[in-house]
Design a protein around this motif. Structure first.
Motif, PDB file in Angstrom:
ATOM      1  N   ILE A  17       0.907  -1.213   0.177  1.00  0.00           N
ATOM      2  CA  ILE A  17      -0.119  -0.022   0.069  1.00  0.00           C
ATOM      3  C   ILE A  17       0.799   1.308  -0.026  1.00  0.00           C
ATOM      4  O   ILE A  17       0.373   2.296   0.479  1.00  0.00           O
ATOM      5  CB  ILE A  17      -1.117   0.176   1.311  1.00  0.00           C
ATOM      6  CG1 ILE A  17      -1.647  -1.288   1.364  1.00  0.00           C
ATOM      7  CG2 ILE A  17      -1.956   1.108   0.723  1.00  0.00           C
ATOM      8  CD1 ILE A  17      -2.532  -1.868   0.502  1.00  0.00           C
ATOM      9  N   ALA A  18       2.055   1.097  -0.752  1.00  0.00           N
ATOM     10  CA  ALA A  18       2.747   2.523  -0.863  1.00  0.00           C
ATOM     11  C   ALA A  18       1.985   3.415  -1.620  1.00  0.00           C
ATOM     12  O   ALA A  18       1.206   3.187  -2.585  1.00  0.00           O
ATOM     13  CB  ALA A  18       4.248   2.202  -1.623  1.00  0.00           C
ATOM     14  N   GLU A  19       2.295   4.826  -1.402  1.00  0.00           N
ATOM     15  CA  GLU A  19       1.553   5.882  -2.047  1.00  0.00           C
ATOM     16  C   GLU A  19       2.492   6.548  -2.970  1.00  0.00           C
ATOM     17  O   GLU A  19       3.592   6.680  -3.049  1.00  0.00           O
ATOM     18  CB  GLU A  19       0.885   6.938  -1.411  1.00  0.00           C
ATOM     19  CG  GLU A  19       0.109   6.328  -0.063  1.00  0.00           C
ATOM     20  CD  GLU A  19      -0.436   7.172   1.113  1.00  0.00           C
ATOM     21  OE1 GLU A  19       0.188   8.205   1.155  1.00  0.00           O
ATOM     22  OE2 GLU A  19      -1.230   6.895   1.874  1.00  0.00           O
ATOM     23  N   ASP A  20       1.935   7.176  -4.137  1.00  0.00           N
ATOM     24  CA  ASP A  20       2.634   7.829  -5.147  1.00  0.00           C
ATOM     25  C   ASP A  20       3.967   7.038  -5.601  1.00  0.00           C
ATOM     26  O   ASP A  20       4.963   7.868  -5.466  1.00  0.00           O
ATOM     27  CB  ASP A  20       2.944   9.329  -4.338  1.00  0.00           C
ATOM     28  CG  ASP A  20       1.451   9.950  -4.390  1.00  0.00           C
ATOM     29  OD1 ASP A  20       0.671   9.674  -5.163  1.00  0.00           O
ATOM     30  OD2 ASP A  20       1.430  10.617  -3.330  1.00  0.00           O
ATOM     31  N   ILE A  21       3.972   6.282  -6.160  1.00  0.00           N
ATOM     32  CA  ILE A  21       4.999   5.488  -6.477  1.00  0.00           C
ATOM     33  C   ILE A  21       5.412   5.912  -7.931  1.00  0.00           C
ATOM     34  O   ILE A  21       4.701   6.103  -8.786  1.00  0.00           O
ATOM     35  CB  ILE A  21       5.074   3.829  -6.908  1.00  0.00           C
ATOM     36  CG1 ILE A  21       4.594   3.385  -5.471  1.00  0.00           C
ATOM     37  CG2 ILE A  21       6.089   3.317  -7.291  1.00  0.00           C
ATOM     38  CD1 ILE A  21       3.944   1.898  -5.620  1.00  0.00           C
ATOM     39  N   VAL A  22       6.699   6.701  -8.000  1.00  0.00           N
ATOM     40  CA  VAL A  22       7.250   7.122  -9.197  1.00  0.00           C
ATOM     41  C   VAL A  22       8.719   6.621  -9.509  1.00  0.00           C
ATOM     42  O   VAL A  22       9.291   6.519  -8.533  1.00  0.00           O
ATOM     43  CB  VAL A  22       7.123   8.546  -9.094  1.00  0.00           C
ATOM     44  CG1 VAL A  22       8.110   9.232  -8.185  1.00  0.00           C
ATOM     45  CG2 VAL A  22       7.511   9.283 -10.457  1.00  0.00           C
ATOM     46  N   ALA A  23       9.052   6.136 -10.731  1.00  0.00           N
ATOM     47  CA  ALA A  23      10.388   5.948 -10.891  1.00  0.00           C
ATOM     48  C   ALA A  23      11.031   6.991 -11.714  1.00  0.00           C
ATOM     49  O   ALA A  23      10.413   7.385 -12.961  1.00  0.00           O
ATOM     50  CB  ALA A  23      10.482   4.650 -11.657  1.00  0.00           C
ATOM     51  N   LEU A  24      12.108   7.550 -11.711  1.00  0.00           N
ATOM     52  CA  LEU A  24      12.808   8.598 -12.548  1.00  0.00           C
ATOM     53  C   LEU A  24      13.832   8.004 -12.924  1.00  0.00           C
ATOM     54  O   LEU A  24      15.034   7.499 -12.378  1.00  0.00           O
ATOM     55  CB  LEU A  24      13.076   9.704 -11.769  1.00  0.00           C
ATOM     56  CG  LEU A  24      12.001  10.376 -11.064  1.00  0.00           C
ATOM     57  CD1 LEU A  24      12.283  11.417  -9.954  1.00  0.00           C
ATOM     58  CD2 LEU A  24      10.973  10.956 -12.003  1.00  0.00           C
TER      59      LEU A  24
END
Length: 133
Positions: A22-29
């Motif tokens: 339930i992690a929030e706002d997962i983003v990969a750059l």
């Protein structure tokens, strides 16, 4: 230079494990053009220290199945900002308050976002790196 397929695969495994916790706002750059040391920053957040640590546990368990161990781990005892360094992928799991304060996405806004293929779940779909609330 762009992130390697291997780095993207590692990041996707970690992102799925984070989403499962339930992690929030997962983003990969894709930071490969800016940093020689790593290809991808994966960033996720949670509202409590306990959940931050649960997400970190989930990521480490999943990547261990892929025979990956972190080269370095920092911040685990505080549970506010945990950094897992897998060499080609650096994972930041932050308490939601710290994520807003440090705004890593804003610092790296010129870097392309890598699709983590998490589907249409609105709780894990994040903004592009340059967007703000």
């Amino acid at each position: 230079m762009t992130a390697t397929e291997s780095s993207i695969a590692i990041a996707r495994h970690a992102a799925r494990a984070a989403a499962d916790k339930i992690a929030e706002d997962i983003v990969a750059l894709d930071v490969s053009d800016r940093l020689a040391l790593t290809d991808i920053f994966l960033i996720a957040s949670a509202p409590t220290e306990r959940q931050v640590n649960a997400i970190v546990d989930g990521i480490e368990e999943e990547l261990l199945k892929q025979d990956r161990r972190p080269v370095r781990r920092e911040g685990r005892s505080e549970g506010r900002w945990v950094l897992l360094d897998y060499a080609d992928v650096v994972i930041h799991v932050q308490h939601a308050e710290d994520r807003v304060f440090y705004a890593l996405e804003r610092l790296w806004k010129d870097c392309p976002v890598v699709d983590m293929e998490l589907g249409n779940d609105p709780s894990v779909i994040s903004k592009s790196a340059g967007e703000t609330e």
